[in-house]
Design an enzyme around this catalytic site. Structure first.
Site, mmCIF file in Angstrom:
data_model
loop_
_atom_site.group_PDB
_atom_site.id
_atom_site.type_symbol
_atom_site.label_atom_id
_atom_site.label_comp_id
_atom_site.label_asym_id
_atom_site.label_seq_id
_atom_site.Cartn_x
_atom_site.Cartn_y
_atom_site.Cartn_z
ATOM 1 N N THR A 128 -32.010 -28.995 52.179
ATOM 2 C CA THR A 128 -32.413 -29.269 50.942
ATOM 3 C C THR A 128 -31.329 -29.549 49.655
ATOM 4 O OG1 THR A 128 -34.091 -29.695 49.523
ATOM 5 C CG2 THR A 128 -33.665 -27.635 51.426
ATOM 6 N N ASP A 129 -31.784 -29.694 48.050
ATOM 7 C CA ASP A 129 -30.870 -28.691 47.128
ATOM 8 C C ASP A 129 -31.709 -28.061 46.940
ATOM 9 O OD1 ASP A 129 -33.652 -30.633 46.497
ATOM 10 O OD2 ASP A 129 -33.017 -31.836 44.993
ATOM 11 N N GLU A 130 -32.976 -27.737 47.261
ATOM 12 C CA GLU A 130 -34.082 -26.419 47.185
ATOM 13 C C GLU A 130 -33.727 -25.477 47.206
ATOM 14 O OE1 GLU A 130 -38.157 -26.210 47.452
ATOM 15 O OE2 GLU A 130 -38.770 -28.743 47.341
ATOM 16 N N TYR A 154 -40.447 -22.107 51.582
ATOM 17 C CA TYR A 154 -40.078 -23.690 52.546
ATOM 18 C C TYR A 154 -38.216 -23.259 52.053
ATOM 19 C CZ TYR A 154 -37.919 -27.641 52.362
ATOM 20 O OH TYR A 154 -37.044 -29.237 52.706
ATOM 21 N N LYS A 158 -34.953 -22.344 54.900
ATOM 22 C CA LYS A 158 -34.411 -24.242 54.509
ATOM 23 C C LYS A 158 -32.652 -23.185 54.665
ATOM 24 C CE LYS A 158 -34.152 -27.079 55.887
ATOM 25 N NZ LYS A 158 -34.638 -27.967 56.777
HETATM 26 P P1 NAD Z 1 -41.561 -34.468 58.116
HETATM 27 O O1 NAD Z 1 -42.280 -33.468 57.687
HETATM 28 O O2 NAD Z 1 -41.881 -35.328 57.109
HETATM 29 O O3 NAD Z 1 -40.221 -33.943 59.411
HETATM 30 C C1 NAD Z 1 -40.680 -33.139 60.174
HETATM 31 C C2 NAD Z 1 -40.773 -33.751 61.534
HETATM 32 O O4 NAD Z 1 -40.249 -32.315 62.492
HETATM 33 C C3 NAD Z 1 -41.881 -34.420 62.049
HETATM 34 O O5 NAD Z 1 -41.856 -35.283 62.860
HETATM 35 C C4 NAD Z 1 -42.557 -32.765 62.822
HETATM 36 O O6 NAD Z 1 -43.116 -32.732 63.802
HETATM 37 C C5 NAD Z 1 -41.158 -32.255 63.582
HETATM 38 N N1 NAD Z 1 -41.316 -30.744 63.552
HETATM 39 C C6 NAD Z 1 -42.178 -29.362 62.678
HETATM 40 N N2 NAD Z 1 -41.458 -28.724 63.384
HETATM 41 C C7 NAD Z 1 -40.825 -28.429 65.361
HETATM 42 C C8 NAD Z 1 -40.677 -28.423 66.005
HETATM 43 N N3 NAD Z 1 -40.754 -26.656 65.941
HETATM 44 N N4 NAD Z 1 -40.210 -28.741 67.071
HETATM 45 C C9 NAD Z 1 -40.011 -29.919 67.081
HETATM 46 N N5 NAD Z 1 -40.110 -30.703 65.775
HETATM 47 C C10 NAD Z 1 -40.801 -30.527 65.336
HETATM 48 O O7 NAD Z 1 -39.855 -34.251 57.525
HETATM 49 P P2 NAD Z 1 -39.365 -34.981 56.203
HETATM 50 O O8 NAD Z 1 -39.198 -35.380 54.978
HETATM 51 O O9 NAD Z 1 -38.911 -35.986 57.312
HETATM 52 O O10 NAD Z 1 -38.055 -33.764 56.372
HETATM 53 C C11 NAD Z 1 -36.876 -33.923 57.954
HETATM 54 C C12 NAD Z 1 -35.544 -32.588 57.217
HETATM 55 O O11 NAD Z 1 -34.938 -33.078 56.483
HETATM 56 C C13 NAD Z 1 -36.126 -31.042 57.274
HETATM 57 O O12 NAD Z 1 -34.992 -31.118 57.665
HETATM 58 C C14 NAD Z 1 -36.391 -31.251 55.535
HETATM 59 O O13 NAD Z 1 -36.070 -29.612 55.325
HETATM 60 C C15 NAD Z 1 -34.932 -31.938 54.981
HETATM 61 N N6 NAD Z 1 -35.067 -32.628 53.550
HETATM 62 C C16 NAD Z 1 -35.949 -32.962 53.406
HETATM 63 C C17 NAD Z 1 -36.313 -33.965 51.929
HETATM 64 C C18 NAD Z 1 -37.050 -34.597 51.770
HETATM 65 O O14 NAD Z 1 -37.224 -34.814 50.522
HETATM 66 N N7 NAD Z 1 -38.460 -34.849 52.129
HETATM 67 C C19 NAD Z 1 -35.220 -33.721 50.965
HETATM 68 C C20 NAD Z 1 -33.970 -32.736 51.399
HETATM 69 C C21 NAD Z 1 -34.030 -32.302 52.670
HETATM 70 O O1 DAU Z 2 -35.375 -31.325 46.912
HETATM 71 C C1 DAU Z 2 -35.962 -31.326 48.180
HETATM 72 C C2 DAU Z 2 -36.945 -31.581 48.555
HETATM 73 O O2 DAU Z 2 -38.440 -32.208 48.469
HETATM 74 C C3 DAU Z 2 -37.574 -31.247 50.127
HETATM 75 O O3 DAU Z 2 -36.251 -30.865 50.705
HETATM 76 C C4 DAU Z 2 -38.655 -31.136 50.498
HETATM 77 O O4 DAU Z 2 -38.911 -30.977 51.783
HETATM 78 C C5 DAU Z 2 -39.331 -32.355 50.607
HETATM 79 O O5 DAU Z 2 -40.574 -31.632 50.080
HETATM 80 C C6 DAU Z 2 -39.764 -32.602 48.754
HETATM 81 O O6 DAU Z 2 -39.780 -31.053 47.910
HETATM 82 P P1 DAU Z 2 -40.784 -30.825 46.627
HETATM 83 O O7 DAU Z 2 -41.766 -29.945 46.623
HETATM 84 O O8 DAU Z 2 -39.561 -31.188 45.995
HETATM 85 O O9 DAU Z 2 -41.679 -32.830 46.874
HETATM 86 P P2 DAU Z 2 -43.204 -32.724 46.634
HETATM 87 O O10 DAU Z 2 -43.472 -33.911 46.806
HETATM 88 O O11 DAU Z 2 -44.390 -31.798 47.059
HETATM 89 O O12 DAU Z 2 -42.971 -33.042 44.818
HETATM 90 C C7 DAU Z 2 -42.495 -33.366 43.971
HETATM 91 C C8 DAU Z 2 -42.652 -32.647 42.683
HETATM 92 O O13 DAU Z 2 -44.314 -33.376 42.193
HETATM 93 C C9 DAU Z 2 -43.057 -31.350 42.675
HETATM 94 O O14 DAU Z 2 -41.666 -30.975 40.823
HETATM 95 C C10 DAU Z 2 -43.960 -31.035 42.689
HETATM 96 C C11 DAU Z 2 -45.039 -32.018 42.034
HETATM 97 N N1 DAU Z 2 -46.130 -32.152 42.394
HETATM 98 C C12 DAU Z 2 -46.510 -32.689 44.023
HETATM 99 C C13 DAU Z 2 -47.574 -32.750 43.788
HETATM 100 C C14 DAU Z 2 -47.857 -32.682 45.635
HETATM 101 C C15 DAU Z 2 -47.117 -32.461 41.536
HETATM 102 O O15 DAU Z 2 -47.074 -32.339 40.130
HETATM 103 N N2 DAU Z 2 -48.579 -32.709 41.944
HETATM 104 C C16 DAU Z 2 -48.754 -33.126 43.764
HETATM 105 O O16 DAU Z 2 -50.291 -33.305 44.218
#
Ligand code: NAD
Ligand code: DAU
Length: 353
Positions: A128-130, A154, A158
């Site tokens: 992730t960018d985080e 988190y 990562k």
């Molecule tokens: P998500 O929470 O929707 O999905 C995660 C999946 O992993 C789920 O299906 C869950 O059941 C499975 N899982 C969790 N723990 C597990 C374990 N111990 N063993 C096997 N399976 C397990 O997450 P997402 O948003 O689809 O993110 C997927 C990946 O991308 C993650 O690695 C996350 O860090 C990364 N990522 C997400 C975002 C985003 O914006 N959503 C951005 C950047 C990176």
């Molecule tokens: O940047 C990549 C990341 O983006 C991924 O690595 C994570 O898995 C994914 O969950 C996401 O993290 P964020 O914290 O950026 O996502 P979230 O949707 O929780 O929040 C996006 C922004 O919105 C953040 O600045 C917090 C804000 N927010 C979020 C929620 C849920 C609010 O202001 N109110 C809210 O209720």
């Protein structure tokens, strides 16, 4: 044959759907089915004989190792993770367990098995960018070479996983590639994340909580563009390299929620909650809230020819329409009824097909 971990989640399931639609080989999908893993996300591929779902925890090294021996995959794409920042603030232990220990156990399983693996083997680690921490507003976008500075549990979990993958590349010649992705959005995203949460709350006429002043900036990428980028990295990414995946569609959280409100107004003209902007409520700041993420994605554009194809305007409209058209999915996820469906259909044992 490839293995995907976390393929019942948001991004993983999009990758699985794309893979099965565009490739001809088989795919083993390993997922623990935590609260965010949902077999309904895979309903469109449930009859596909090339898709093999295995309910397993990546922390269970022996299970994963046995699977690798049996299936002999030519690649692993590692999505499985605890993914939500708020949950990591509330209860970090699962993040350490899955994101750090789970990635470590997965890497160990690969190391133990790799004697028999093909020379073409690839491990794609989804990060992730985080991990790079918060950037000042207006500062230049950062490249893959930026220093790590994670700011919440988190992000730290990562970052630790990334460091393990990097160490295995150097120490054990693991043929791995890392991708750093910006915020994804689109269909099937669990309604704890900003966009689906605001849509769900807007539909129910509930307040839309903006943390702090709402001027925090995120870069929003449609999940289908993200999955396509990951497919390209799997096919042609250089071993040992990292690739940023970013949209260049940055906006503040407040701007994002206003856009969603306006779309809800337009797409639900009969809603008693119009104008939806009246639901916006500023609440307390998220602890450790990063102000801004901004990745430079020139490397993947130049080396692999990837660019996002879906504009934010088009992608958001399509996403709101999807949630409006799939309110049963939303209700099941929120009510936990899909968990009962999983138990009824599969039980809680490991599933193999
Ligand atoms: P998500 O929470 O929707 O999905 C995660 C999946 O992993 C789920 O299906 C869950 O059941 C499975 N899982 C969790 N723990 C597990 C374990 N111990 N063993 C096997 N399976 C397990 O997450 P997402 O948003 O689809 O993110 C997927 C990946 O991308 C993650 O690695 C996350 O860090 C990364 N990522 C997400 C975002 C985003 O914006 N959503 C951005 C950047 C990176
Ligand atoms: O940047 C990549 C990341 O983006 C991924 O690595 C994570 O898995 C994914 O969950 C996401 O993290 P964020 O914290 O950026 O996502 P979230 O949707 O929780 O929040 C996006 C922004 O919105 C953040 O600045 C917090 C804000 N927010 C979020 C929620 C849920 C609010 O202001 N109110 C809210 O209720």
């Amino acid at each position: 044959m490839i293995v995907v971990t976390g393929g019942a989640g948001f991004i993983g399931s999009e990758f699985v759907r794309q893979w099965l639609a565009t490739e001809s080989s088989e795919l083993v999908n390993i997922d623990k089915l935590t609260y965010s893993g949902n077999l309904e996300n895979l309903a469109s591929v449930s009859g596909n004989s090339r898709h093999h779902f295995v309910q397993a925890d990546i922390v269970e090294q022996s299970v994963i190792e046995q699977l690798l021996h049996e299936r002999q995959p030519r690649a692993i794409v590692h999505f499985a993770a605890e993914s939500h920042v708020d949950r990591s603030i509330h209860a970090p232990a699962d993040f350490i367990q899955t994101n750090i220990c789970g990635t470590f156990r997965l890497l160990e399983a690969v190391r133990a098995w790799r004697g028999t693996a093909s020379r073409e083997f690839r491990f794609v680690h989804i990060s992730t960018d985080e991990v790079f921490g918060s950037l000042p507003l207006k500062a230049a976008q950062i490249s893959e070479a930026a220093a790590y500075a994670p700011g919440n549990p988190y992000a730290a979990s990562k970052a630790a996983a990334d460091h393990l993958v990097r160490a295995y590349i150097r120490t054990y010649d693991l043929p791995a590639v890392i991708v750093h992705c910006c915020n994804n959005y689109g269909p099937f995203q669990f309604p704890e994340k900003l966009i689906p949460l605001m849509i769900a709350r807007g539909l129910a006429g509930e307040s839309m909580p903006i943390y702090g002043d709402g001027l925090h900036e995120r870069d929003w990428l449609h999940v289908s563009d993200a999955a396509r980028a990951i497919g390209l990295v799997l096919a042609r990414g250089r071993i040992g390299e990292s690739y940023n995946i970013a949209a260049g569609h940055a906006c503040s959280n407040l701007q994002m929620v206003c856009m969603l409100c306006d779309l809800l107004d337009e797409l639900r003209p009969q809603s008693p909650y119009r104008p939806h902007r009246q639901l916006i409520t500023h609440v307390a700041e998220r602890p450790g809230h990063d102000r801004r993420y901004a990745l430079n994605a020139d490397k993947i554009a130049q080396e692999l020819g990837w660019r996002p194809q879906i504009s934010l305007r088009e992608g958001l409209r399509q996403t709101v329409e999807w949630y409006l058209g799939n309110q049963a999915w939303l209700e099941n996820v929120v009510s936990g009824r899909y968990r009962q469906w999983i138990a009824d259909n599969y039980g809680w044992r490991n599933i193999r097909s």
